[in-house]
Design an enzyme around this catalytic site. Structure first.
Site, PDB file in Angstrom:
ATOM      1  N   LYS A  52       0.844  -1.122   0.097  1.00  0.00           N
ATOM      2  CA  LYS A  52      -0.149   0.063  -0.022  1.00  0.00           C
ATOM      3  C   LYS A  52       0.790   1.251   0.278  1.00  0.00           C
ATOM      4  CE  LYS A  52      -3.782  -2.389   2.466  1.00  0.00           C
ATOM      5  NZ  LYS A  52      -4.956  -1.982   3.573  1.00  0.00           N
ATOM      6  N   LYS A  60       7.357   1.767   3.513  1.00  0.00           N
ATOM      7  CA  LYS A  60       6.971   2.580   4.449  1.00  0.00           C
ATOM      8  C   LYS A  60       5.623   2.523   5.462  1.00  0.00           C
ATOM      9  CE  LYS A  60      10.574   5.628   4.051  1.00  0.00           C
ATOM     10  NZ  LYS A  60      11.584   6.179   4.970  1.00  0.00           N
ATOM     11  N   ASP A  88      20.669 -17.250   2.504  1.00  0.00           N
ATOM     12  CA  ASP A  88      21.909 -17.226   3.066  1.00  0.00           C
ATOM     13  C   ASP A  88      22.228 -15.767   3.132  1.00  0.00           C
ATOM     14  OD1 ASP A  88      22.621 -19.881   2.490  1.00  0.00           O
ATOM     15  OD2 ASP A  88      22.876 -19.528   0.061  1.00  0.00           O
ATOM     16  N   GLY A 126      17.796   6.318   5.504  1.00  0.00           N
ATOM     17  CA  GLY A 126      17.912   6.637   6.929  1.00  0.00           C
ATOM     18  C   GLY A 126      18.153   5.546   7.571  1.00  0.00           C
ATOM     19  N   GLU A 170      23.250   0.965  -1.279  1.00  0.00           N
ATOM     20  CA  GLU A 170      23.397   2.403  -1.050  1.00  0.00           C
ATOM     21  C   GLU A 170      24.048   3.031  -2.498  1.00  0.00           C
ATOM     22  OE1 GLU A 170      24.438   5.040   2.554  1.00  0.00           O
ATOM     23  OE2 GLU A 170      26.099   4.021   1.690  1.00  0.00           O
ATOM     24  N   ALA A 186      25.511   8.795  -2.508  1.00  0.00           N
ATOM     25  CA  ALA A 186      25.033   9.201  -1.313  1.00  0.00           C
ATOM     26  C   ALA A 186      25.258   7.896  -0.315  1.00  0.00           C
ATOM     27  CB  ALA A 186      23.514   9.348  -1.516  1.00  0.00           C
ATOM     28  N   ASP A 205      26.844   7.643   2.807  1.00  0.00           N
ATOM     29  CA  ASP A 205      27.253   8.005   3.876  1.00  0.00           C
ATOM     30  C   ASP A 205      27.219   6.638   4.856  1.00  0.00           C
ATOM     31  OD1 ASP A 205      24.508   8.056   6.167  1.00  0.00           O
ATOM     32  OD2 ASP A 205      24.410   8.277   3.672  1.00  0.00           O
ATOM     33  N   LYS A 221       8.533  -7.269 -15.366  1.00  0.00           N
ATOM     34  CA  LYS A 221       7.259  -6.624 -15.392  1.00  0.00           C
ATOM     35  C   LYS A 221       6.913  -6.164 -14.323  1.00  0.00           C
ATOM     36  CE  LYS A 221       7.779  -8.786 -19.400  1.00  0.00           C
ATOM     37  NZ  LYS A 221       8.557  -7.951 -20.493  1.00  0.00           N
ATOM     38  N   SER A 228      12.155  -2.019  -2.327  1.00  0.00           N
ATOM     39  CA  SER A 228      11.597  -1.286  -1.354  1.00  0.00           C
ATOM     40  C   SER A 228      10.565  -0.374  -1.608  1.00  0.00           C
ATOM     41  CB  SER A 228      12.620  -0.095  -0.808  1.00  0.00           C
ATOM     42  OG  SER A 228      13.246   0.777  -1.715  1.00  0.00           O
TER      43      SER A 228
END
Length: 318
Positions: free
Chosen positions: A50, A55, A174, A182, A206, A210, A212, A274, A307
């Site tokens: 959703k 998040k 594995d 963050g 990463e 960016a 860090d 897809k 993600s």
């Protein structure tokens, strides 16, 4: 032993709290990507969650954990991305107000998404200090609870349910790879994965522009983001005070990839699987296809977290 902001019991409690509210997203495979990576890959499709991103897990857990008295006053956050929409929807599902601080420069489509989920937007200048000031003013004015995007105990434990589900579906993994900005997703998944299967390896993915978290791991101390420059706009922030200790101690390594590698992986996933993944969501796939991971021994079955899938279709990265 250090005490961390999140542990396995907290993730298990979060899983029960959000069950039936948050999608249990599918795990998918692709022979083409397996062949290119030289191992079996299992993709946890949080792009089908959703609001189009993981998040929603952390936001739902945090909102559902509030007492009735706390919830009645609503929730506040500052975000221009997926957390803003996630918190707005989580609040609507509980029937409480959500006050969302967004920079004036945030894309209209994101503002429309927050408003569509019932969030009340307060605009601010596009810098962290003004975002935090506006959010704190709303907390003082309304008595609402501040729920930040990643550096929050209940948000981290909610994000950890991603790895919990992945290991339930594919228990003989594995290793697990998740993007890191963050650090809420990576920290939560590390706690969940290592708690369920102590021998599993946990990697962060990463963008080089960016990096860090990778630099922090190499230095053994938290280094903050300075001038991030990457198409993975969901991964621009630094790790948090709560997420960094978990990443420092529980994550084996942070792999970095270039924007060209992210772009190529994103396009490959679109074409072959897809599935629509956003640049930040494709970073794990880019790592899986990178030379650095290909030479890694002892990781024949690897879980990759997609993600998110919120893409501006007016501006395709290729």
């Amino acid at each position: 032993m250090p005490t961390y902001a999140c542990d396995l019991p907290a993730v298990l409690e979060a899983a029960e709290r959000i069950r039936g509210i948050v999608h249990r997203t599918p795990v998918m495979t692709c022979e083409t990507l397996d062949r290119l990576a030289g191992r079996k890959l299992f993709f946890k499709c949080e792009n089908l969650q959703k609001i189009g991103a993981f998040k929603y897990r952390g936001a739902t857990n945090a909102v559902r954990k509030l007492t009735d008295a706390e919830a009645a006053k609503g929730v506040v956050t500052h975000s221009s991305g997926n957390h803003a929409q996630a918190l707005a929807l989580a609040a609507r599902e509980r029937g409480i107000p959500a006050y969302i601080v967004m920079p004036k420069t945030a894309p209209a489509v994101k503002k429309a998404g927050v408003e569509g989920y019932g969030g009340q937007i307060t605009e601010c200048e596009p810098n962290l200090a003004d975002r935090e000031r506006a959010a704190n003013e709303l907390v003082a004015k309304t008595g609402a609870t501040l729920i930040p995007p990643f550096d929050h105990v209940d948000v981290i434990s909610g994000q950890g349910t991603t790895a919990l589900e992945l290991l339930e579906d594919v228990p003989d993994l594995d290793a697990i790879v998740t993007p890191v900005g963050g650090g809420g997703l990576l920290a939560g998944c590390a706690v969940a994965a290592r708690g369920r299967k102590p021998g599993i390896r946990v990697f962060g993915a990463e963008p080089l522009g960016a990096d860090d978290a990778a630099r922090s791991k190499a230095a053994g101390e938290q280094l903050l983001q300075t001038a991030p420059n990457t198409i993975a706009d969901g991964l621009l922030t630094s790790t948090g005070q709560l997420t960094w200790p978990i990443i420092r101690d529980q994550v084996d390594r942070i792999f970095t990839v270039t924007d060209d590698e992210i772009r190529a992986a994103m396009r490959l996933v679109w074409e072959r699987m897809k599935l629509i993944v956003e640049p930040s969501g494709a970073v794990g796939a880019a790592v899986a296809l990178s030379d650095a991971l290909k030479v890694l021994a002892g990781a024949e079955k690897v879980g990759i977290v997609f993600s998110g899938g919120n893409v501006n279709l007016d501006k395709l990265w290729w």
